[in-house]
Structure formats: structure tokens, C-alpha cells
Scaffold this active site. Structure first.
Site, PDB file in Angstrom:
ATOM      1  N   HIS A  62      -5.349  77.432  44.986  1.00 12.79           N
ATOM      2  CA  HIS A  62      -5.416  78.493  45.982  1.00 12.79           C
ATOM      3  C   HIS A  62      -4.038  78.876  46.488  1.00 12.79           C
ATOM      4  O   HIS A  62      -3.150  78.033  46.581  1.00 12.79           O
ATOM      5  CB  HIS A  62      -6.249  78.041  47.193  1.00 12.79           C
ATOM      6  CG  HIS A  62      -7.628  77.629  46.841  1.00 12.79           C
ATOM      7  ND1 HIS A  62      -8.320  76.684  47.553  1.00 12.79           N
ATOM      8  CD2 HIS A  62      -8.463  78.026  45.850  1.00 12.79           C
ATOM      9  CE1 HIS A  62      -9.520  76.514  47.028  1.00 12.79           C
ATOM     10  NE2 HIS A  62      -9.625  77.311  45.983  1.00 12.79           N
ATOM     11  N   LYS A  71       2.217  75.189  54.457  1.00 13.35           N
ATOM     12  CA  LYS A  71       1.255  74.204  54.934  1.00 13.35           C
ATOM     13  C   LYS A  71       1.793  72.801  54.783  1.00 13.35           C
ATOM     14  O   LYS A  71       2.587  72.517  53.884  1.00 13.35           O
ATOM     15  CB  LYS A  71      -0.098  74.349  54.256  1.00 13.35           C
ATOM     16  CG  LYS A  71      -0.099  74.177  52.761  1.00 13.35           C
ATOM     17  CD  LYS A  71      -1.503  74.241  52.172  1.00 13.35           C
ATOM     18  CE  LYS A  71      -1.858  75.605  51.699  1.00 13.35           C
ATOM     19  NZ  LYS A  71      -3.092  75.647  50.925  1.00 13.35           N
ATOM     20  N   TYR A 131      -4.907  69.807  56.806  1.00 12.73           N
ATOM     21  CA  TYR A 131      -3.964  70.879  56.516  1.00 12.73           C
ATOM     22  C   TYR A 131      -3.441  71.416  57.841  1.00 12.73           C
ATOM     23  O   TYR A 131      -4.228  71.708  58.740  1.00 12.73           O
ATOM     24  CB  TYR A 131      -4.658  72.057  55.812  1.00 12.73           C
ATOM     25  CG  TYR A 131      -5.445  71.705  54.588  1.00 12.73           C
ATOM     26  CD1 TYR A 131      -4.915  71.910  53.322  1.00 12.73           C
ATOM     27  CD2 TYR A 131      -6.736  71.201  54.686  1.00 12.73           C
ATOM     28  CE1 TYR A 131      -5.655  71.620  52.189  1.00 12.73           C
ATOM     29  CE2 TYR A 131      -7.476  70.899  53.554  1.00 12.73           C
ATOM     30  CZ  TYR A 131      -6.925  71.111  52.310  1.00 12.73           C
ATOM     31  OH  TYR A 131      -7.653  70.824  51.190  1.00 12.73           O
ATOM     32  N   ASP A 167     -13.777  78.861  42.788  1.00 10.93           N
ATOM     33  CA  ASP A 167     -12.833  78.178  41.902  1.00 10.93           C
ATOM     34  C   ASP A 167     -13.273  78.250  40.444  1.00 10.93           C
ATOM     35  O   ASP A 167     -12.454  78.407  39.548  1.00 10.93           O
ATOM     36  CB  ASP A 167     -12.648  76.724  42.346  1.00 10.93           C
ATOM     37  CG  ASP A 167     -11.941  76.621  43.681  1.00 10.93           C
ATOM     38  OD1 ASP A 167     -11.331  77.615  44.130  1.00 10.93           O
ATOM     39  OD2 ASP A 167     -12.000  75.540  44.292  1.00 10.93           O
TER      40      ASP A 167
END
Length: 185
Positions: A62, A71, A131, A167
Site C-alpha cells: 500500500h 509512517k 502505525y 490486495d
């Protein structure tokens, strides 16, 4: 907490120092001063998220369009095989990937700058990943490349378990490159 620069330009590994004894452990999971000394802007992180996956589950690859997103990723429970792919066309490491194990023993954080794709595979029966993200999520900016794209050749260490429809149906690295080039033109 120690900071190491990784082989892909801009990617950092923040390694805490857990203090262990008979009760368990204590560790600092984030230190703003250490982050600042490594060139990060701690105040820029605006969202914390967490995922839970079962052994074999793959999430990714992603990324975000536009300005991208930075991140900090850490595995708070269990272990994951974490993968990043440089999707910045102007970068000297464009198209290269790196992978590493993140787990609840080393407690390391992986800093992923904007412009990278990110994915992971759960290596333990349960794996929780936290995250810390520098932009609010906007689904209109979501990017995805198929986790088994042959051009990237990500060597997932375990049999592939469940994956999301997003995905499973993600496009190829070549399609992503074409999209990135057309937006840059």
C-alpha cells in the site's frame, strides 16, 4: 533509543532499549527528541492506527498518491515480515525493496518516508502492528500493488494466508510506474 539509517534512502530504524526483569519489561516506544535528532518532525504525526493479523496474512503493498504519507511502524505483539518498496521516481533507490522482521522482542520502529509502498506478513499466530501516520487517511489517495508482483519479486517467508479483495485485485508494479510517470509529467 538508537537510530539506524537503512539501505533505502530516507528509511530509518528506531531501536528502543527495553529494560527487562522478572516482572517483564518496560520500554520507551517513542521519543520525540530522538526522532527530531534523526530529522523527523514528531508533531507532524496526526493519526495512530493498529492492525491485527493471523499467521500468513499479507497486508499490502500500500501507498498514497499526492504528497504520500510518512509512517512509523512497529509490531507490538507477535512478529511480522515487513516490506517497503521505494516508489519515488526521482529516488536513486526507485523500485528497490527491503524487508525485515519486526517483533515484540526487539520492539523496533521502522520509519517509512512518503513515497514508499508498505506491506507485511504475519509470522506468528497473532501479530499486532501499530502505525503512526503523518496525514489523515483519504481513501481517494490509496495506491496498491499486488503483493506477488513478479517484477518486484517479494520473497514472502510463509505461505500466503488471507488477503483482502483490494490486495488480491491490486495492479502491477508496471501499472504503478506508468501512473507515477503520468502524474509527474
Amino acid at each position: 533509543m538508537r537510530v539506524r539509517r537503512m539501505e533505502l534512502e530516507g528509511v530509518l530504524l528506531l531501536e528502543p532499549t527495553p529494560h527487562r526483569d522478572a516482572r517483564g519489561f518496560f520500554t520507551r516506544t517513542f521519543d520525540g527528541a530522538v526522532a527530531e535528532s534523526a530529522g523527523l518532525r514528531p508533531a507532524s504525526f496526526v493519526q495512530d492506527s493498529q492492525s491485527r493479523s493471523h499467521r500468513g496474512v499479507v497486508r499490502g503493498l500500500h501507498g498514497r498518491s499526492g504528497a504520500g504519507e510518512a509512517k512509523l511502524v512497529r509490531c507490538s505483539f507477535g512478529a511480522v515480515y515487513d516490506v517497503v518498496v521505494d516508489a519515488r521516481p526521482e529516488s536513486p533507490t526507485f523500485g528497490r525493496s527491503m524487508s525485515m522482521r519486526l517483533d515484540d522482542q526487539d520492539m523496533a520502529h521502522l520509519y517509512i518516508p512518503p513515497g514508499f509502498l508498505h506491506g507485511l506478513q504475519a509470522l506468528t499466530e497473532v501479530a499486532d502492528v501499530c502505525y503512526r501516520i503523518d496525514r489523515e487517511h483519504d481513501p481517494a489517495e490509496d495506491l496498491a500493488v499486488h503483493y506477488a508482483d513478479p517484477e518486484l519479486g517479494i520473497p514472502w517467508p510463509d505461505d500466503i494466508g488471507r488477503v483482502s479483495a483490494k490486495d488480491r485485485d491490486a495492479g502491477s508494479w508496471s501499472e504503478m510506474c506508468h501512473l507515477l510517470r503520468s502524474r509527474a509529467a
